[in-house]
Motif scaffolding. Sequence first.
Motif, mmCIF file in Angstrom:
data_model
loop_
_atom_site.group_PDB
_atom_site.id
_atom_site.type_symbol
_atom_site.label_atom_id
_atom_site.label_comp_id
_atom_site.label_asym_id
_atom_site.label_seq_id
_atom_site.Cartn_x
_atom_site.Cartn_y
_atom_site.Cartn_z
ATOM 1 N N ILE A 179 0.844 -1.207 0.000
ATOM 2 C CA ILE A 179 0.000 0.000 0.000
ATOM 3 C C ILE A 179 0.876 1.252 0.000
ATOM 4 C CG2 ILE A 179 -1.744 1.275 1.279
ATOM 5 C CD1 ILE A 179 -2.793 -1.275 -0.024
ATOM 6 N N GLU A 180 1.945 1.236 0.804
ATOM 7 C CA GLU A 180 2.841 2.387 0.848
ATOM 8 C C GLU A 180 3.516 2.604 -0.505
ATOM 9 O OE1 GLU A 180 5.517 1.605 4.040
ATOM 10 O OE2 GLU A 180 4.074 2.174 5.610
ATOM 11 N N TRP A 181 3.938 1.542 -1.163
ATOM 12 C CA TRP A 181 4.556 1.665 -2.493
ATOM 13 C C TRP A 181 3.559 2.251 -3.481
ATOM 14 C CZ3 TRP A 181 4.280 0.620 -7.574
ATOM 15 C CH2 TRP A 181 5.457 0.584 -8.323
ATOM 16 N N ARG A 182 2.305 1.773 -3.387
ATOM 17 C CA ARG A 182 1.263 2.257 -4.290
ATOM 18 C C ARG A 182 0.988 3.742 -4.082
ATOM 19 N NH1 ARG A 182 -4.171 -0.985 -3.658
ATOM 20 N NH2 ARG A 182 -4.616 0.589 -2.084
ATOM 21 N N GLU A 183 0.982 4.177 -2.824
ATOM 22 C CA GLU A 183 0.736 5.592 -2.533
ATOM 23 C C GLU A 183 1.900 6.468 -2.972
ATOM 24 O OE1 GLU A 183 0.015 5.583 1.616
ATOM 25 O OE2 GLU A 183 -2.064 4.845 1.447
ATOM 26 N N GLY A 238 2.373 5.462 -7.307
ATOM 27 C CA GLY A 238 1.215 5.321 -8.176
ATOM 28 C C GLY A 238 0.853 3.860 -8.369
ATOM 29 N N PRO A 239 -0.115 3.575 -9.206
ATOM 30 C CA PRO A 239 -0.596 2.189 -9.365
ATOM 31 C C PRO A 239 0.476 1.272 -9.956
ATOM 32 C CG PRO A 239 -1.545 3.603 -11.056
ATOM 33 C CD PRO A 239 -0.839 4.508 -10.095
ATOM 34 N N PHE A 240 0.337 -0.019 -9.637
ATOM 35 C CA PHE A 240 1.212 -1.036 -10.220
ATOM 36 C C PHE A 240 0.835 -1.224 -11.690
ATOM 37 C CE2 PHE A 240 1.516 -1.923 -5.743
ATOM 38 C CZ PHE A 240 2.808 -2.380 -5.562
ATOM 39 N N LEU A 282 5.950 -5.925 -8.382
ATOM 40 C CA LEU A 282 5.822 -6.384 -6.998
ATOM 41 C C LEU A 282 7.186 -6.684 -6.390
ATOM 42 C CD1 LEU A 282 2.743 -8.759 -7.320
ATOM 43 C CD2 LEU A 282 2.838 -6.692 -5.941
ATOM 44 N N LYS A 283 8.159 -7.036 -7.231
ATOM 45 C CA LYS A 283 9.497 -7.361 -6.735
ATOM 46 C C LYS A 283 10.210 -6.131 -6.185
ATOM 47 C CE LYS A 283 10.093 -11.203 -9.986
ATOM 48 N NZ LYS A 283 10.890 -11.746 -11.119
ATOM 49 N N GLU A 284 9.705 -4.939 -6.518
ATOM 50 C CA GLU A 284 10.319 -3.715 -6.020
ATOM 51 C C GLU A 284 9.846 -3.360 -4.615
ATOM 52 O OE1 GLU A 284 9.513 -0.641 -8.820
ATOM 53 O OE2 GLU A 284 10.182 -1.811 -10.561
ATOM 54 N N VAL A 285 8.808 -4.052 -4.137
ATOM 55 C CA VAL A 285 8.254 -3.742 -2.810
ATOM 56 C C VAL A 285 9.190 -4.279 -1.732
ATOM 57 C CG1 VAL A 285 6.305 -4.091 -1.255
ATOM 58 C CG2 VAL A 285 5.910 -3.768 -3.699
#
Length: 982
Positions: free
Chosen positions: A729-733, A736-738, A744-747
């Motif tokens: 969620i933090e990565w998305r915020e 921006g959107p995936f 996902l490997k960057e999370v």
Amino acid sequence: MEERLAEYMSSLPRRVKSEAKALTSEDDELPSLLNSSSESEEEEEEWEPKSKIAKRPRLPKKNEAKTKKVASPRLAVAMKKVKKIAVKEEMDVSLIIAPAEGDRMQLQKPKEEDTGTKRKTLNQKPEVPKKMEINSFQVKNVKSLESDEKPSTSIPLVGNQVKHEKSEEDFAFDEPPFKKIKSTTCPEGKPVKNLGGNKVKEEFGMNWDIVQALSEITNVEPWVCANLIRLFQEENTIPFIARYRKELINNLEADAMREVQQTLEELRTVAKKTHTMIQKLKKEGKLSGCLLTALLNCRTLEELDHVSAPYKTGSKGTKAQRAKQLGLEPAALSLLQNPMELNLFSYIRPNTKGLSTIREVEAGVQHILADIFAKDKDTLDFIRKLCQQRYICIQSALAKVSSKSGNEKDIDKFQLYHEFSCNIKNIQHHQILAINRGENLKILTVKVNIPDGVKNEFCWWCVNERWRPKQFLKPELLRILQNSVEDAYKRLIYPLLCREFRSKLTSDAEKESVMMFGRNLRQLLLTSPVRGRTLMGVDPGYKHGCKLAIISPTSQILHTDVIYLHSGQGFREAEKIKRLLLRYNCSTVVIGNGTACRETEAYFADLIMKKYFAPLDVVYCIVSEAGASIYSVSPEASKEMPDLDPNLRSAVSIARRVQDPLAELVKIEPKHIGVGMYQHDVSQTLLKATLDSVVEECVSFVGVDINICSEILLRHIAGLNANRAKNIIEWREKNGPFINREQLKEVKGLGPKSFQQCAGFIRFNQEYIKTFCSNKKTDLGSHALLTKAGAQGKKKSKPTPCASQQPNPLDQTCIHPESYNIAMRFLSFIGGNTNDIGKSDMQQKVNAVIQKEGLEGTAKRLNTTVHTLQLIIDGLTQPEGFDIRTDFDKPDFKRSIVCFEDLSVGTVLTGKVENATPFGVFVDIGVGKAGLIPVRNITEAKLSKVKKRRSLGLGPGERVEVKVLNVDIPRLRITLDLIRVL
């Protein structure tokens, strides 16, 4: 004394199925035996599979077994190396996987003839040096599973070369072990290379085989059990295995896998506690060879407790131990080995308690013999087998104390069990749980009744077969032997059998109760969502009013309010309700089934019948509000709806349960949903683990859109947890959107293993992604023109993730990224492209190729498995936005109400299953009280043939047509008959 007993045991007549060797270990071999886990105990196995594995030059060569009291350090190191190599060789053949063309692997099912051959050789024991024997029950201590970077020591079978170590886990059924195929990727159907650590190394040093024991308990094929052990060691989740590793598990269902996993944990617990006890007794100096053998033979905690109880700290010691301290053990062993030379009068010591008279001496000898008999493996196996052939019943009766001072209401609840008796083979699970609850409340007394015939036959067998002395017995010594056998049965064996029967019945009943809870929960979570409607949720109440919440088709809260329908203000409140429904164009009302539900339902039904809400065609449904009040005051609810009163939050939750049941119910702890039976009487650890696994299975199989789903829902995806969901969620915020699954490997915290487990269950809305990327490119272009003149000489910034990443149409399907290469080859083969995914053209192209080539032929051409190809076909042909829940039942919407008094025998009604139990199914027929369909009225012919069922039964949410068989108005009980499933 050990040597004398060993000599006697070795010369016993072979009159039983397997020769008893429970007491053959010598004390002077104990140190080396403990260090290598089982060097000298392997001979005591009941059967040993034939092992054909090549020698290794690294193994230390020993021509003969030499008994040493203290093992040298060099020898200990050598033995450890031997053990590691042997175990590694065994695991190379435990997974039945054969190399196929290219870089693929296919699962091989054991051939019938191989199985037959294997069984014939079970009792053959190759003559090998005793010191070279390696315990085979060390599946989890497998060094070959650590990493593929280490060279494999597997050597294919050459000629008739036979390895000196025993390999009891060779489930290749006389086939040579295949070498592992190393590759950079992990294609579908191939075991994962990255493994979890070995948690308990000592746990498998037992005298029984983990795979065989697991197979016997769960009735799952041994090769499947071996594969599952390895898959669980690799930390694979059940949803991932069920969808992407079908060929390794023979299409086993998730429930069956959970049972295997739970049984495996139980066996691990037994093994771990056994080794803890062995180390403790060794430290205290109480461990003998005989005791070690008895401990290593234990398969259940009850057996372990039976064997170890006399040696626990603080124990006063058994009668046998006290007799041994008086020096009577030689007399007891002499009675079995050389009774002609035994003179019990020589043991009399007038001034010593316990030896002062001949009767005391005889009693001491009798206690020692009884202890030997009760701990002998073959003796216990015989009595257990004998009990399986006889009528053993469990009986319950009203306790005398409770009948005098107990609560009459509680006593009446157990009226069926005041005088109850049933064969343990036929008793139902819910009956066991009811009896146990009554016993815990001290209302019932329970006992297991074993007929006298079992005792008589057992005593005869012991005296004349198993423990028959080598020489003629004098009448007084024969009497001591007979009394010893009877004493062993009455004082030691019978209580053990009763504990085992009760424990087994309770364990099975608890597992069935938990599995039933899981099945009901799955059915409830997979209820078909009602999309595209504006809903009004109503949380009924009397004094504090009914709480209203209107939510949009996208679950946004539009309005909340409180109305007082049951305090004389019903007419005035009707105007407010109508005004709200018309304002938000809402024609569906969802009423919670809590307090005042019946009155609130009647209120809305009356207004609907009068067409008060015209021009709206309003309908309503009743939904369970179990757990809504708990959720409304939870931290998650406060974070999600910070400005709402907790009472109003429950109304929002009730409405959302119809709009998207899965997304809403995962916010509530599963045990609070209330679709189980005796949930407070079963193991809470087992219940929580099972229900959490079911939630994970449902959320994963349905899938989530990574760019719009909540953090709570994301937690339940296979391979994810609270921290990983929060990081996503933090990565998305932040970014921006995936755009695709690779991002996902960057999370942070999402490693290769987590990505592998969760990637197949993550979805992407392709239209949204394409729109976002096109807008982002426009923004980037404008930004570049504006900054080109002023930023000349500055270092270029890194491209944003969306600029470097491209959307992948396969990300909207259930196809796993590890199979994308195969999917693209299949698309090329059928002449399709990714733009056709989910369209009718794709279905036609796939059908044309499959009809021509066949599924197996196409899979062979693509060098993949049939299961993988079928999954790819499903992913390519399913329409965009496909939801597996569309096949499940929707809420039952109504416009009118039926009263309890309106029911009569023969009335045919439509209802919805509310809960399912082993004794029947409760159905909500809209009269405020659920009716019961007894299990005898649910037959296969009445169930739907269209819907695939996991078992012969119904689950919550299913709509059924029923006929009223009986109405008990005083007790408010309704008995129904199932007509058909709608």
